[in-house]
Design a protein around this motif. Structure first.
Motif, PDB file in Angstrom:
ATOM      1  N   HIS A 105      14.806  40.542  30.106  1.00  0.00           N
ATOM      2  CA  HIS A 105      13.327  40.260  30.476  1.00  0.00           C
ATOM      3  C   HIS A 105      12.998  39.830  31.915  1.00  0.00           C
ATOM      4  O   HIS A 105      12.023  39.885  32.263  1.00  0.00           O
ATOM      5  CB  HIS A 105      12.471  39.582  29.599  1.00  0.00           C
ATOM      6  N   LEU A 106      14.073  38.933  32.535  1.00  0.00           N
ATOM      7  CA  LEU A 106      13.414  38.422  33.758  1.00  0.00           C
ATOM      8  C   LEU A 106      14.024  39.262  34.622  1.00  0.00           C
ATOM      9  O   LEU A 106      15.043  39.835  34.911  1.00  0.00           O
ATOM     10  CB  LEU A 106      14.171  37.193  33.780  1.00  0.00           C
ATOM     11  N   ILE A 107      13.188  39.603  35.624  1.00  0.00           N
ATOM     12  CA  ILE A 107      13.480  40.305  37.034  1.00  0.00           C
ATOM     13  C   ILE A 107      12.836  39.593  38.238  1.00  0.00           C
ATOM     14  O   ILE A 107      12.253  38.622  37.874  1.00  0.00           O
ATOM     15  CB  ILE A 107      12.854  41.674  36.934  1.00  0.00           C
ATOM     16  N   LEU A 109      10.931  38.771  40.885  1.00  0.00           N
ATOM     17  CA  LEU A 109       9.582  39.401  41.530  1.00  0.00           C
ATOM     18  C   LEU A 109       9.402  38.525  42.673  1.00  0.00           C
ATOM     19  O   LEU A 109       8.212  38.733  43.002  1.00  0.00           O
ATOM     20  CB  LEU A 109       8.632  38.802  40.229  1.00  0.00           C
ATOM     21  N   HIS A 166       7.949  47.362  34.548  1.00  0.00           N
ATOM     22  CA  HIS A 166       9.215  46.309  34.386  1.00  0.00           C
ATOM     23  C   HIS A 166      10.539  47.262  34.723  1.00  0.00           C
ATOM     24  O   HIS A 166      11.514  46.992  35.233  1.00  0.00           O
ATOM     25  CB  HIS A 166       9.015  45.845  33.123  1.00  0.00           C
TER      26      HIS A 166
ATOM     27  N   ARG B  44       9.817  36.193  28.115  1.00  0.00           N
ATOM     28  CA  ARG B  44       9.035  37.326  28.193  1.00  0.00           C
ATOM     29  C   ARG B  44       7.732  37.163  28.478  1.00  0.00           C
ATOM     30  O   ARG B  44       7.066  37.992  29.208  1.00  0.00           O
ATOM     31  CB  ARG B  44       9.336  38.221  26.805  1.00  0.00           C
ATOM     32  N   SER B  47       7.879  36.041  32.001  1.00  0.00           N
ATOM     33  CA  SER B  47       8.177  37.222  32.993  1.00  0.00           C
ATOM     34  C   SER B  47       6.739  38.200  33.089  1.00  0.00           C
ATOM     35  O   SER B  47       6.320  38.807  34.058  1.00  0.00           O
ATOM     36  CB  SER B  47       9.186  38.043  32.244  1.00  0.00           C
ATOM     37  N   LEU B  51       4.718  39.061  36.289  1.00  0.00           N
ATOM     38  CA  LEU B  51       4.547  40.534  36.578  1.00  0.00           C
ATOM     39  C   LEU B  51       3.017  40.810  36.980  1.00  0.00           C
ATOM     40  O   LEU B  51       2.579  41.450  37.701  1.00  0.00           O
ATOM     41  CB  LEU B  51       4.880  41.400  35.646  1.00  0.00           C
TER      42      LEU B  51
END
Ligand SMILES: [Zn+2]
Lengths: 177, 257
Positions: A105-107, A109, A166, B44, B47, B51
């Protein structure tokens, strides 16, 4: 509940929204000249229809709806509507891993260029709903009004838009953290 | 929103509705309870919040050229005769609320426009104004630091201290969790001479970008300080010197003794 905009003039209501209307029109048309024309036309239409605006309802949602309809009937709008129609697959179960791991889930950013690209590549219908939510900060019920779709569709589109972004970012940036 | 969660975890649309502020108080509480116990879902949510912020930033690349805005403004201005919305009658009490709502709307709009230049301060002011306008009570309401501080424990990836004694005419009102700049933050609410003050504490090490903050914007003072572990940001319409005193007291309280 009475409107806080009691006897506010059209000008008072619309003036502060010009920057938002313009940038949203730009995202719809992807072109500065068209964006200005769209906003101009939407303002004229809104002014003519102002008597039908219900005091106490959301003016921003009302005028964004007019902007959107103006776009849909414009030359670029008609051309854009020929692109693949987006199915709202709210009937499909939400896909989620049995055991989501943090890595999933962590990207990253911090790569703004990648995010810009992912947003550019997003399907226009998904991008539109996301912009109304994340940039214009409209509530779901007002977005439903702008897009003329049920609120459930708004929810599933937002959810789908974020999932797509995502995934795009994960592809672009690789799986590494 | 209340259907069973998939595999005991939050569904994607629940997370979206949660970060978009679309849930009722009880639904949000339910989610917060899950987040307190589930690291994976908390990540989540974090995140998704990041986003959301990143999307807004990406979308704001294209703003109206000043000439275009000037032309559109000119189109709006000469309206003769002025069209007005339907008139309703109401009690005079409502007028004060309306005037306040308009002032608030105007200042929010002003801030939105400077957002590109300074996302973080806009976010701060949004938070602060939201606290003022919602009239909603903070999650923990207490003037007692011994109640407020422990409430945050386990909810945040860091801890902090509150001063033994607050500066003159400064009162702690309560606290809440907030996301600031995509990071979890402790939001502390104070009053100084009856002016509302929002103080945000975030983890310093996790700060990806430190935006330069202006001293004063639209009549609101913003004060910023860092300690070894924390970033402390205060926003209020109280006079900046008094705000500074509170920030210093908070910085002082973090120093081990
Ligand atoms: Zn979970």
């Amino acid at each position: 509940m009475p409107s806080p905009f009691h006897s506010a003039s059209f000008e008072q209501l619309a003036l502060p929204l010009l920057p938002s209307l313009y940038s949203h029109a730009f995202w719809l048309s992807r072109n500065h000249a068209d964006a200005e024309d769209l906003v101009q036309e939407a303002i004229s239409k809104a002014l003519r229809a102002f008597d039908s605006f219900q005091s106490g309802t959301n003016f921003k949602a009302w005028i964004f709806r007019i902007l959107r309809n103006t776009f849909l009937t414009s030359r670029t709008g008609i051309a854009a509507s020929r692109t693949v129609f987006l199915e709202d697959r709210s009937d499909l179960p939400d896909t989620i891993d049995a055991n989501p791991t943090p890595e999933e889930h962590l990207i990253r950013l911090d790569n703004q260029a990648a995010i810009n690209r992912a947003l550019d590549d997003l399907h226009p219908d998904l991008r539109e709903v996301l912009l109304l939510c994340d940039v214009e900060e409209l509530k779901y019920k007002d977005i439903a009004l702008v897009l003329d779709v049920p609120i459930g569709t708004v929810m599933s589109r937002i959810s789908r838009a974020r999932r797509t972004l995502h995934q795009q970012l994960k592809l672009q940036l690789g799986e590494s953290l | 929103m209340t259907q069973p969660q998939v595999n005991g975890h939050l569904r994607q649309d629940q997370i979206s509705a949660f970060i978009d502020g679309e849930l009722s108080h009880s639904e949000a509480t339910e989610i917060q309870q899950h987040l307190a116990d589930c690291h994976s879902c908390a990540l989540r949510v974090l995140s998704a919040t990041q986003l959301k912020t990143a999307t807004a930033r990406a979308a704001q690349r294209f703003s109206a050229p000043p000439e275009a805005l000037a032309r559109l403004t000119a189109q709006l201005r000469p309206q003769e005769p002025k069209k007005t919305a339907r008139i309703y009658s109401f009690r005079s009490v409502a007028w004060a609320a309306m005037a306040a709502a308009l002032v608030l709307a105007a200042s929010l709009i002003g801030w939105r426009q400077t957002r590109q230049a300074n996302t973080l301060s806009a976010e701060l002011l949004d938070h602060h104004l939201a606290t003022l306008s919602s009239g909603a009570s903070p999650e923990v309401i207490s003037t007692d630091r011994h109640t407020v501080k422990p409430w945050f424990q386990g909810k945040l990836p860091f801890s902090f201290n509150l001063p033994d004694a607050l500066p003159a005419d400064t009162t702690l009102k309560g606290g809440d969790l907030a996301y600031l700049n995509g990071q979890p933050a402790a939001l502390l609410l104070f009053t100084i001479h009856k002016h509302e003050v929002s103080v945000f504490l975030t983890q310093r090490s996790a700060s990806p970008m430190v935006t330069v903050l202006p001293g004063t914007q639209s009549g609101f003072a913003i004060r910023h300080a860092t300690t070894h572990e924390l970033r402390i940001i205060a926003v209020s319409d109280v006079n900046p010197a008094d705000l500074e005193v509170l920030v210093s007291a908070l910085v002082e309280a973090q120093t081990p003794r």
